[in-house]
Scaffold this active site. Structure first.
Site, PDB file in Angstrom:
ATOM      1  N   TYR A  89       0.967  -1.068  -0.063  1.00 44.14           N
ATOM      2  CA  TYR A  89      -0.030  -0.027   0.066  1.00 44.14           C
ATOM      3  C   TYR A  89       1.068   1.395  -0.014  1.00 44.14           C
ATOM      4  O   TYR A  89       1.710   1.394   0.802  1.00 44.14           O
ATOM      5  CB  TYR A  89      -0.716   0.254   1.304  1.00 44.14           C
ATOM      6  CG  TYR A  89      -2.372   0.308   0.660  1.00 44.14           C
ATOM      7  CD1 TYR A  89      -2.799   1.178   0.157  1.00 44.14           C
ATOM      8  CD2 TYR A  89      -3.319  -1.041   0.950  1.00 44.14           C
ATOM      9  CE1 TYR A  89      -4.055   1.462  -0.419  1.00 44.14           C
ATOM     10  CE2 TYR A  89      -4.521  -0.747   0.580  1.00 44.14           C
ATOM     11  CZ  TYR A  89      -4.887   0.557  -0.190  1.00 44.14           C
ATOM     12  OH  TYR A  89      -6.196   0.578  -0.779  1.00 44.14           O
ATOM     13  N   GLU A  91      -0.236   4.955  -0.454  1.00 45.18           N
ATOM     14  CA  GLU A  91      -0.915   6.216  -0.656  1.00 45.18           C
ATOM     15  C   GLU A  91      -0.091   7.541  -0.577  1.00 45.18           C
ATOM     16  O   GLU A  91       0.894   7.512   0.190  1.00 45.18           O
ATOM     17  CB  GLU A  91      -2.125   6.630   0.499  1.00 45.18           C
ATOM     18  CG  GLU A  91      -3.417   5.371   0.161  1.00 45.18           C
ATOM     19  CD  GLU A  91      -4.474   5.736   1.122  1.00 45.18           C
ATOM     20  OE1 GLU A  91      -5.460   5.531   0.805  1.00 45.18           O
ATOM     21  OE2 GLU A  91      -4.051   5.946   2.389  1.00 45.18           O
ATOM     22  N   ASP A 235      -4.347  14.895 -25.194  1.00 49.14           N
ATOM     23  CA  ASP A 235      -4.690  13.622 -24.916  1.00 49.14           C
ATOM     24  C   ASP A 235      -3.879  12.425 -25.773  1.00 49.14           C
ATOM     25  O   ASP A 235      -4.364  12.203 -26.809  1.00 49.14           O
ATOM     26  CB  ASP A 235      -6.228  13.392 -24.672  1.00 49.14           C
ATOM     27  CG  ASP A 235      -6.465  11.815 -24.401  1.00 49.14           C
ATOM     28  OD1 ASP A 235      -5.539  11.041 -24.019  1.00 49.14           O
ATOM     29  OD2 ASP A 235      -7.649  11.424 -24.015  1.00 49.14           O
ATOM     30  N   THR A 261      -1.590   7.152 -21.979  1.00 48.11           N
ATOM     31  CA  THR A 261      -1.543   5.717 -21.359  1.00 48.11           C
ATOM     32  C   THR A 261      -0.032   5.323 -21.616  1.00 48.11           C
ATOM     33  O   THR A 261       0.624   5.806 -22.395  1.00 48.11           O
ATOM     34  CB  THR A 261      -2.604   4.882 -22.428  1.00 48.11           C
ATOM     35  OG1 THR A 261      -2.005   4.760 -23.767  1.00 48.11           O
ATOM     36  CG2 THR A 261      -3.785   5.163 -22.470  1.00 48.11           C
ATOM     37  N   LYS A 264      -0.128   1.647 -24.693  1.00 50.11           N
ATOM     38  CA  LYS A 264      -0.578   1.602 -26.403  1.00 50.11           C
ATOM     39  C   LYS A 264       0.721   1.343 -27.090  1.00 50.11           C
ATOM     40  O   LYS A 264       1.777   0.245 -26.592  1.00 50.11           O
ATOM     41  CB  LYS A 264      -1.356   2.542 -26.760  1.00 50.11           C
ATOM     42  CG  LYS A 264      -2.610   2.509 -26.194  1.00 50.11           C
ATOM     43  CD  LYS A 264      -3.856   3.537 -26.372  1.00 50.11           C
ATOM     44  CE  LYS A 264      -5.066   3.311 -25.565  1.00 50.11           C
ATOM     45  NZ  LYS A 264      -5.996   4.526 -25.926  1.00 50.11           N
ATOM     46  N   ARG A 270      -0.446  -1.642 -18.558  1.00 47.70           N
ATOM     47  CA  ARG A 270      -1.902  -0.898 -18.641  1.00 47.70           C
ATOM     48  C   ARG A 270      -1.852   0.268 -17.700  1.00 47.70           C
ATOM     49  O   ARG A 270      -1.632  -0.156 -16.377  1.00 47.70           O
ATOM     50  CB  ARG A 270      -3.174  -1.963 -18.403  1.00 47.70           C
ATOM     51  CG  ARG A 270      -3.190  -2.991 -19.102  1.00 47.70           C
ATOM     52  CD  ARG A 270      -4.458  -3.566 -19.244  1.00 47.70           C
ATOM     53  NE  ARG A 270      -5.300  -2.289 -20.152  1.00 47.70           N
ATOM     54  CZ  ARG A 270      -5.540  -2.510 -21.116  1.00 47.70           C
ATOM     55  NH1 ARG A 270      -4.789  -3.269 -22.118  1.00 47.70           N
ATOM     56  NH2 ARG A 270      -6.177  -1.704 -22.015  1.00 47.70           N
TER      57      ARG A 270
HETATM   58  C1  LIG Z   1      -7.091   4.813 -24.952  1.00 48.84           C
HETATM   59  C2  LIG Z   1      -7.516   6.227 -24.740  1.00 48.84           C
HETATM   60  C3  LIG Z   1      -7.876   6.436 -23.475  1.00 48.84           C
HETATM   61  C4  LIG Z   1      -8.324   5.667 -22.433  1.00 48.84           C
HETATM   62  O1  LIG Z   1      -7.377   4.930 -21.960  1.00 48.84           O
HETATM   63  P1  LIG Z   1      -7.920   3.789 -20.815  1.00 48.84           P
HETATM   64  O2  LIG Z   1      -6.555   3.220 -20.345  1.00 48.84           O
HETATM   65  O3  LIG Z   1      -8.465   2.499 -21.739  1.00 48.84           O
HETATM   66  O4  LIG Z   1      -8.696   4.420 -20.024  1.00 48.84           O
HETATM   67  C5  LIG Z   1      -8.145   7.903 -23.328  1.00 48.84           C
HETATM   68  N1  LIG Z   1      -7.962   8.821 -24.602  1.00 48.84           N
HETATM   69  C6  LIG Z   1      -7.703   8.475 -25.462  1.00 48.84           C
HETATM   70  C7  LIG Z   1      -7.544   9.275 -26.722  1.00 48.84           C
HETATM   71  C8  LIG Z   1      -7.185   7.118 -25.813  1.00 48.84           C
HETATM   72  O5  LIG Z   1      -6.893   6.581 -27.122  1.00 48.84           O
END
Ligand SMILES: *Cc1c(COP(=O)(O)O)cnc(C)c1O
Length: 446
Positions: A89, A91, A235, A261, A264, A270
């Site tokens: 843990y 936090e 994003d 993320t 990807k 993840r």
């Molecule tokens: C994949 C993605 C997310 C979300 O990612 P998660 O890990 O699935 O929550 C947010 N914004 C964009 C543009 C994405 O391609």
């Protein structure tokens, strides 16, 4: 990890058929081999879940994985994920935890932070976000109040759920307006985005997409944001791995906050991360913990550090450039098969294409491809705002197949297999198996 060369797979104990149990996984999963740490104990203790792991690793190895958001993470990343760091843990942040015994996880998190900052040239990195969506939630929490106006890519044109979907917190708690792409070219029209921004005067502008195949002009978005006094949130969930390898422009010098993320193209565990300037560091950290999350997942944080370490190598830069070269080759091959590729090509790992020219709706196309062992998504295709029917296409990415070692010659072959599968050529399944047999996602006995 999937550990046995294809040629000897049939000799492994994993190749026996799945047990017939009423609540078990589908028994038809193909034979595969997976032998990560502790696996034999799991198999002895819980054969049902062991079968799910075996079946899934076999499925991943036996087909062409073209889902644009997926990749094959490394055995080193998987080792960190499956480690006793999962027990801890933690936090808070390194040096300021709400729990004792955090010396080693502090070290792991500091390492992840320093590596992320160096990799992307950021003044501050928060590596605790549980996912890309959690990172976006925290960015909004840091910069906005409920009801604030936000401008983001509209969902039918490639915005993510967190960019204002009514099914998501974003659409319910903020006042979103959507910009789109030019329906004829499929490209972002920065003049129209600017006009919309001037009309709406949003508190924040979000740039980033789940399906836009071209580089984003972050400098243009910065100019628009400055003109209307808005925060710029990038994003970069999809392209951040290309950024790490120098194969896509870096949003960090332009955006106030970059959400991403780690799983990807970046090929880590993840999870999510947030990059920002020193001025926003404290607000971002407080927005992650304690505002939107509890304790950090320290095994994942350590795995992120491993992935950032990998992404800083020349081998990863070579990988990132091969991903984009492969995507260009695959886009060309798909056009050769009669599909219409949005924007006529791609700058990234990602391709979207219309299957209507070959007489198929996208769902039928996805089904025929799945039957041939070719796994991909459907996605919305850009259309005029007043269109009465929304169009759907297919979305593909080259991150996973490039990790497997495939190159442009294989992409020409993959394009041909896709064309044949769409024509319902029954021989494609065997041809897919034959192709991927030469590119196991994990080296034998890694
Ligand atoms: C994949 C993605 C997310 C979300 O990612 P998660 O890990 O699935 O929550 C947010 N914004 C964009 C543009 C994405 O391609």
């Amino acid at each position: 990890m999937p550990a046995t060369p294809a040629s000897t797979r049939s000799a492994t104990p994993h190749s026996r058929p799945a047990r017939q149990q009423s609540d078990g996984p589908p028994a038809a999963s193909p034979p595969g081999a997976w032998s990560g740490p502790g696996f034999e104990q799991l198999r002895a203790q819980d054969p049902q879940i062991a079968e799910a792991l075996l079946g899934e690793s076999a499925r991943q190895a036996a087909g062409l994985q073209l889902i644009a958001a997926e990749n094959f993470t490394s055995p080193a990343v998987l080792a960190a994920l499956g480690s006793p760091l999962a027990n801890k843990y933690a936090e808070g942040y390194p040096g300021a935890r709400h729990h004792g015994g955090c010396e080693m996880v502090d070290f792991a998190e500091r390492t992840a932070i320093e590596r992320a900052k160096a990799l992307f040239g950021a003044e501050h990195a928060n590596v605790q976000s549980h996912s890309g969506s959690s990172a976006v939630l925290a960015a909004y929490a840091a910069l906005l109040r409920p009801g604030d106006s936000v401008l983001a890519m509209s969902l039918p044109h490639g915005g993510h759920l967190t960019h204002g979907s009514p099914a998501n917190f974003s659409g319910r708690w903020f006042d979103f307006a959507g910009y789109g792409v030019d329906p004829d070219t499929g490209l972002l029209d920065y003049d129209r985005i600017r006009q919309l921004a001037i009309r709406r005067r949003p508190k924040a502008i979000v740039c980033g997409s789940i399906s836009y195949p071209r580089h984003i002009d972050y400098a243009a978005f910065r100019e628009i944001a400055d003109e209307v006094g808005a925060y710029l949130i990038a994003d970069a969930a999809h392209p951040i791995g290309l950024v790490a390898g120098g194969a896509a422009p870096n949003p960090v010098p332009y955006a106030d906050v970059v959400c991403a993320t780690t799983h990807k193209v970046l090929r880590g565990p993840r999870g999510g991360m947030i990059l920002c300037g020193a001025d926003l560091a404290e607000r971002i950290d407080r927005a992650v913990f304690p505002f939107t999350q509890g304790g950090a997942q320290m095994h994942t944080v350590a795995a992120k550090a491993v992935a950032f370490g990998e992404a800083a190598t020349p081998a990863f830069a070579e990988y990132a450039h091969r991903v984009t070269a492969n995507a260009r080759a695959l886009a060309e091959a798909l056009e050769g098969e009669g599909l219409t590729v949005t924007t006529g090509g791609t700058d990234t790992h990602l391709i979207t294409a219309d299957t209507a020219p070959v007489g198929l709706d996208a769902r039928t196309a996805r089904g025929r491809l799945a039957a041939a062992g070719i796994v991909l998504d459907t996605c919305a295709l850009p259309c005029p705002a007043d269109a009465s029917v929304r169009r759907t296409g297919i979305r593909l990415g080259t991150a996973a197949v490039s990790t497997q070692g495939m190159g442009e010659a294989e992409m020409a072959r993959v394009g041909a297999l896709i064309g044949a599968a769409l024509r319902e050529d029954g021989a494609v399944r065997a041809a897919t198996t034959e192709l991927v047999r030469h590119f196991p996602p994990y080296p034998p006995h890694a």
